[in-house]
Design an enzyme around this catalytic site. Structure first.
Site, PDB file in Angstrom:
ATOM      1  N   ASP A  67      39.493 -20.767   4.158  1.00  0.00           N
ATOM      2  CA  ASP A  67      38.774 -21.595   3.958  1.00  0.00           C
ATOM      3  C   ASP A  67      37.308 -21.879   4.608  1.00  0.00           C
ATOM      4  O   ASP A  67      36.834 -21.521   5.812  1.00  0.00           O
ATOM      5  CB  ASP A  67      39.523 -22.779   4.051  1.00  0.00           C
ATOM      6  CG  ASP A  67      40.097 -22.208   5.414  1.00  0.00           C
ATOM      7  OD1 ASP A  67      39.970 -22.259   6.386  1.00  0.00           O
ATOM      8  OD2 ASP A  67      41.296 -23.298   5.446  1.00  0.00           O
ATOM      9  N   ASN A 136      50.834 -30.912   9.915  1.00  0.00           N
ATOM     10  CA  ASN A 136      52.046 -31.397   8.461  1.00  0.00           C
ATOM     11  C   ASN A 136      51.289 -30.581   8.062  1.00  0.00           C
ATOM     12  O   ASN A 136      51.944 -30.846   7.237  1.00  0.00           O
ATOM     13  CB  ASN A 136      49.973 -31.967   8.332  1.00  0.00           C
ATOM     14  CG  ASN A 136      48.901 -31.185   7.501  1.00  0.00           C
ATOM     15  OD1 ASN A 136      48.764 -30.316   8.211  1.00  0.00           O
ATOM     16  ND2 ASN A 136      48.463 -32.240   7.244  1.00  0.00           N
ATOM     17  N   GLU A 143      47.069 -29.149   1.405  1.00  0.00           N
ATOM     18  CA  GLU A 143      47.258 -30.673   2.420  1.00  0.00           C
ATOM     19  C   GLU A 143      48.337 -31.015   2.148  1.00  0.00           C
ATOM     20  O   GLU A 143      49.073 -31.083   0.568  1.00  0.00           O
ATOM     21  CB  GLU A 143      46.013 -31.437   2.066  1.00  0.00           C
ATOM     22  CG  GLU A 143      44.657 -31.358   3.086  1.00  0.00           C
ATOM     23  CD  GLU A 143      44.582 -31.229   4.677  1.00  0.00           C
ATOM     24  OE1 GLU A 143      46.269 -31.070   4.986  1.00  0.00           O
ATOM     25  OE2 GLU A 143      44.200 -32.271   5.160  1.00  0.00           O
TER      26      GLU A 143
HETATM   27  C1  F6R Z   1      41.944 -22.271   9.732  1.00  0.00           C
HETATM   28  C2  F6R Z   1      43.134 -22.939   8.583  1.00  0.00           C
HETATM   29  C3  F6R Z   1      44.432 -24.310   8.722  1.00  0.00           C
HETATM   30  C4  F6R Z   1      44.510 -23.890  10.369  1.00  0.00           C
HETATM   31  C5  F6R Z   1      45.725 -24.903  10.765  1.00  0.00           C
HETATM   32  C6  F6R Z   1      45.952 -24.451  11.809  1.00  0.00           C
HETATM   33  O1  F6R Z   1      41.235 -20.869   8.393  1.00  0.00           O
HETATM   34  O2  F6R Z   1      43.182 -22.670   7.524  1.00  0.00           O
HETATM   35  O3  F6R Z   1      45.309 -24.121   8.229  1.00  0.00           O
HETATM   36  O4  F6R Z   1      45.435 -22.521  10.567  1.00  0.00           O
HETATM   37  O5  F6R Z   1      44.932 -25.780  10.812  1.00  0.00           O
HETATM   38  O6  F6R Z   1      45.107 -24.801  12.834  1.00  0.00           O
HETATM   39  P1  F6R Z   1      45.212 -24.378  14.803  1.00  0.00           P
HETATM   40  O7  F6R Z   1      45.448 -23.273  14.519  1.00  0.00           O
HETATM   41  O8  F6R Z   1      43.332 -24.766  15.343  1.00  0.00           O
HETATM   42  O9  F6R Z   1      46.159 -25.039  15.267  1.00  0.00           O
END
Ligand code: F6R
Length: 242
Positions: A67, A136, A143
């Site tokens: 992403d 979440n 999402e």
């Molecule tokens: C990042 C992504 C997100 C993260 C998720 C957890 O490329 O796709 O899904 O993996 O938000 O983020 P952290 O590791 O910062 O808790």
């Protein structure tokens, strides 16, 4: 789904790095799906270390990131392009042309997303997809919602994600409210998936993704339907399932 519960963040990072390194050793032309955020940083450090010790070589590896924020330039320290360069790519020998990160600045976003999917297919699909998980339950930026994107697309970020991720920006107002993300099927098509999670704040999301039900309000729960998905998590993240 296999679940490995480790004693520390370091152990999670090590296990993930060893699996990726093993794959690269078996097939030096592997295609890796990569994630950003705080969770995979330890794994990237271990892979860099293995590269520096000549254990693995990235010269024929191709990567696709999950992403990127919408309308955030590559030079912005909060962008995932910036993150990937600083955290990983600048420290290994991957050719720049083998690196793919969705371009959130593209004039034609639909075309950008469509072409991103085509590039993944043309590369032969993703061999190992690394994932983190949002508090979440999001994977990539898919999402919780009634409908989830099948393919790469533009996503409205939830308040929860904006709150969680604004820590990566100097001012909360700088945090974008939209992002480009690989879709659920784009992720599920990966031959192998490794999801990493560390910390108590992920425990609820881990519980909801392993409870035997698929629920679009917990996007990661779809991974229960994947043939080869490995969860590598620490005791805090596993708190509600042990
Ligand atoms: C990042 C992504 C997100 C993260 C998720 C957890 O490329 O796709 O899904 O993996 O938000 O983020 P952290 O590791 O910062 O808790």
């Amino acid at each position: 789904m296999k679940i490995y519960i480790e004693d520390s963040y370091d152990k999670i990072s090590e296990k993930a790095a060893l699996i990726v390194a093993g794959r690269i050793t078996v097939n030096p032309r592997s295609v890796l799906g990569l994630a950003t955020g705080s969770t995979p940083i330890g794994m990237y450090k271990k892979l860099i270390d293995m590269y520096k010790r000549s254990i693995i070589d990235f010269s024929q590896i191709t990567t696709f990131n999950l992403d990127e924020y919408y309308k955030l330039s590559r030079e912005n320290r909060g962008s995932y392009y910036y993150y990937m360069m600083e955290t990983f790519f600048n420290h290994i020998n991957i050719p720049k042309e083998n690196i793919h990160i969705p371009n959130g600045m593209a004039d034609d976003i639909e075309k950008e997303c469509r072409e991103y999917e085509e590039k993944i297919d043309k590369a032969g699909g993703i061999d190992i997809q690394i994932l983190g998980i949002g508090t979440n339950g999001h994977i990539g930026f898919n999402e919780p919602a009634e409908n989830l994107n099948i393919r790469t697309g533009l996503i409205d970020l939830t308040e929860n994600t904006i709150r969680d991720n604004s820590r990566f920006f100097e001012k909360k107002e700088e945090m974008p409210t939209k992002a480009l993300s690989m879709g659920i099927v784009s992720i599920m098509k990966a031959k192998k998936i490794i999801l990493l999670a560390s910390g108590e704040n992920k425990a609820e999301a881990i519980k909801n993704m392993t409870n035997g039900y698929i629920n679009t309000n917990h996007p990661a729960s779809i991974l229960q339907a994947h043939r080869d998905c490995i969860l590598i998590i620490d005791r805090d993240a596993a708190k509600l399932i042990i």
